[in-house]
Enzyme design. Structure first.
Site, PDB file in Angstrom:
ATOM      1  N   ASN A  39      29.341  38.491  30.331  1.00 17.27           N
ATOM      2  CA  ASN A  39      28.689  37.187  30.266  1.00 17.27           C
ATOM      3  C   ASN A  39      27.378  37.332  29.503  1.00 17.27           C
ATOM      4  O   ASN A  39      26.587  38.240  29.784  1.00 17.27           O
ATOM      5  CB  ASN A  39      28.422  36.663  31.682  1.00 17.27           C
ATOM      6  CG  ASN A  39      29.716  36.379  32.435  1.00 17.27           C
ATOM      7  OD1 ASN A  39      30.664  35.860  31.862  1.00 17.27           O
ATOM      8  ND2 ASN A  39      29.758  36.740  33.711  1.00 17.27           N
ATOM      9  N   HIS A  94      32.084  43.582  33.298  1.00 14.59           N
ATOM     10  CA  HIS A  94      32.875  43.416  34.516  1.00 14.59           C
ATOM     11  C   HIS A  94      34.268  43.979  34.245  1.00 14.59           C
ATOM     12  O   HIS A  94      34.927  43.568  33.279  1.00 14.59           O
ATOM     13  CB  HIS A  94      33.034  41.934  34.871  1.00 14.59           C
ATOM     14  CG  HIS A  94      31.764  41.225  35.214  1.00 14.59           C
ATOM     15  ND1 HIS A  94      31.409  40.926  36.513  1.00 14.59           N
ATOM     16  CD2 HIS A  94      30.763  40.727  34.439  1.00 14.59           C
ATOM     17  CE1 HIS A  94      30.258  40.275  36.521  1.00 14.59           C
ATOM     18  NE2 HIS A  94      29.848  40.137  35.269  1.00 14.59           N
ATOM     19  N   GLY A 113      26.948  32.188  32.488  1.00 17.24           N
ATOM     20  CA  GLY A 113      26.708  32.555  33.884  1.00 17.24           C
ATOM     21  C   GLY A 113      26.079  33.921  34.079  1.00 17.24           C
ATOM     22  O   GLY A 113      26.158  34.479  35.180  1.00 17.24           O
ATOM     23  N   GLN A 114      25.450  34.459  33.035  1.00 14.99           N
ATOM     24  CA  GLN A 114      24.783  35.760  33.205  1.00 14.99           C
ATOM     25  C   GLN A 114      23.615  35.613  34.171  1.00 14.99           C
ATOM     26  O   GLN A 114      22.748  34.753  33.984  1.00 14.99           O
ATOM     27  CB  GLN A 114      24.275  36.293  31.857  1.00 14.99           C
ATOM     28  CG  GLN A 114      23.658  37.694  31.991  1.00 14.99           C
ATOM     29  CD  GLN A 114      23.129  38.245  30.672  1.00 14.99           C
ATOM     30  OE1 GLN A 114      23.073  37.548  29.669  1.00 14.99           O
ATOM     31  NE2 GLN A 114      22.714  39.501  30.700  1.00 14.99           N
ATOM     32  N   ASP A 127      31.109  45.743  42.320  1.00 16.32           N
ATOM     33  CA  ASP A 127      30.339  44.505  42.419  1.00 16.32           C
ATOM     34  C   ASP A 127      30.165  44.137  43.891  1.00 16.32           C
ATOM     35  O   ASP A 127      31.090  44.251  44.696  1.00 16.32           O
ATOM     36  CB  ASP A 127      31.058  43.372  41.671  1.00 16.32           C
ATOM     37  CG  ASP A 127      30.139  42.200  41.384  1.00 16.32           C
ATOM     38  OD1 ASP A 127      29.820  41.974  40.203  1.00 16.32           O
ATOM     39  OD2 ASP A 127      29.739  41.507  42.353  1.00 16.32           O
ATOM     40  N   ILE A 128      28.978  43.675  44.233  1.00 16.19           N
ATOM     41  CA  ILE A 128      28.669  43.349  45.629  1.00 16.19           C
ATOM     42  C   ILE A 128      29.416  42.093  46.085  1.00 16.19           C
ATOM     43  O   ILE A 128      29.626  41.904  47.285  1.00 16.19           O
ATOM     44  CB  ILE A 128      27.127  43.198  45.777  1.00 16.19           C
ATOM     45  CG1 ILE A 128      26.681  43.502  47.189  1.00 16.19           C
ATOM     46  CG2 ILE A 128      26.649  41.849  45.311  1.00 16.19           C
ATOM     47  CD1 ILE A 128      25.172  43.699  47.314  1.00 16.19           C
ATOM     48  N   HIS A 150      26.130  44.446  31.397  1.00 18.51           N
ATOM     49  CA  HIS A 150      27.158  44.987  32.289  1.00 18.51           C
ATOM     50  C   HIS A 150      28.500  44.415  31.893  1.00 18.51           C
ATOM     51  O   HIS A 150      28.626  43.230  31.587  1.00 18.51           O
ATOM     52  CB  HIS A 150      26.848  44.658  33.756  1.00 18.51           C
ATOM     53  CG  HIS A 150      26.482  43.228  34.004  1.00 18.51           C
ATOM     54  ND1 HIS A 150      25.252  42.702  33.674  1.00 18.51           N
ATOM     55  CD2 HIS A 150      27.200  42.198  34.508  1.00 18.51           C
ATOM     56  CE1 HIS A 150      25.222  41.420  33.982  1.00 18.51           C
ATOM     57  NE2 HIS A 150      26.398  41.080  34.484  1.00 18.51           N
TER      58      HIS A 150
HETATM   59  P1  5GP Z   1      26.677  38.266  35.766  1.00 18.54           P
HETATM   60  O1  5GP Z   1      26.758  36.967  36.530  1.00 18.54           O
HETATM   61  O2  5GP Z   1      25.262  38.549  35.301  1.00 18.54           O
HETATM   62  O3  5GP Z   1      27.691  38.423  34.670  1.00 18.54           O
HETATM   63  O4  5GP Z   1      27.071  39.391  36.810  1.00 18.54           O
HETATM   64  C1  5GP Z   1      26.180  39.941  37.718  1.00 18.54           C
HETATM   65  C2  5GP Z   1      27.014  40.553  38.805  1.00 18.54           C
HETATM   66  O5  5GP Z   1      26.195  41.435  39.563  1.00 18.54           O
HETATM   67  C3  5GP Z   1      27.601  39.538  39.791  1.00 18.54           C
HETATM   68  O6  5GP Z   1      29.022  39.629  39.792  1.00 18.54           O
HETATM   69  C4  5GP Z   1      26.989  39.941  41.139  1.00 18.54           C
HETATM   70  O7  5GP Z   1      27.874  39.795  42.219  1.00 18.54           O
HETATM   71  C5  5GP Z   1      26.586  41.383  40.893  1.00 18.54           C
HETATM   72  N1  5GP Z   1      25.442  41.825  41.685  1.00 18.54           N
HETATM   73  C6  5GP Z   1      24.275  41.155  41.857  1.00 18.54           C
HETATM   74  N2  5GP Z   1      23.426  41.890  42.603  1.00 18.54           N
HETATM   75  C7  5GP Z   1      24.090  43.047  42.887  1.00 18.54           C
HETATM   76  C8  5GP Z   1      23.718  44.209  43.641  1.00 18.54           C
HETATM   77  O8  5GP Z   1      22.618  44.335  44.174  1.00 18.54           O
HETATM   78  N3  5GP Z   1      24.646  45.197  43.739  1.00 18.54           N
HETATM   79  C9  5GP Z   1      25.881  45.091  43.141  1.00 18.54           C
HETATM   80  N4  5GP Z   1      26.714  46.127  43.297  1.00 18.54           N
HETATM   81  N5  5GP Z   1      26.250  44.017  42.432  1.00 18.54           N
HETATM   82  C10 5GP Z   1      25.366  43.008  42.301  1.00 18.54           C
END
Ligand code: 5GP
Ligand code: ZN
Length: 113
Positions: free
Chosen positions: A86, A101, A92-93, A29-30, A99
């Protein structure tokens, strides 16, 4: 531009990949929220858990098996780790490609926020 994670699958956007097989991809994750924070995704685009169909059972199952493999590979299995998905706005998606986590490397509190 299309889907961010499809672009990562297609290598149009770089990622720190830790697992890559025919059906799944895992990358760091970034913006990590734990010492180990990896996202495990199906290469097939499915936007969210609420879009899963019975025909996707194998796809989502492969994601969980890949998450288990990555957890082993990164040395998380003994201490334990958490898998989080999520779904939708209240959870918070932010990226609409399923994906999981994979979080580990520290004690994780319950319930999550
Ligand atoms: P969500 O909030 O949808 O459950 O998780 C999305 C996740 O993707 C977040 O934890 C966010 O930091 C990660 N993320 C968003 N953009 C990028 C990206 O360009 N590269 C990577 N490796 N992670 C990303
Ligand atoms: Zn996608």
């Amino acid at each position: 531009m299309g889907c961010l994670f499809c672009n990562i699958v297609e290598k149009k956007i770089p990622a720190d990949v830790v697992h890559d097989d025919e059906h799944t991809l895992a990358f760091r994750d970034i913006r990590p929220v734990a010492p180990t924070h990896v996202l495990v995704i199906p290469k097939k685009h499915v936007a969210a858990i609420h879009d899963l169909e019975p025909a996707d059972a194998e796809t989502i199952g492969r994601v969980l098996v890949a998450a288990r493999r990555v957890a082993d590979q990164l040395g998380l299995a003994d201490a334990g780790y958490r898998l989080v998905v999520n779904d939708g706005e209240a959870a918070g998606q932010t990226v609409h490609h399923i994906h999981v986590h994979l979080l580990g490397g520290r004690a994780l509190t319950w319930p999550p926020g």
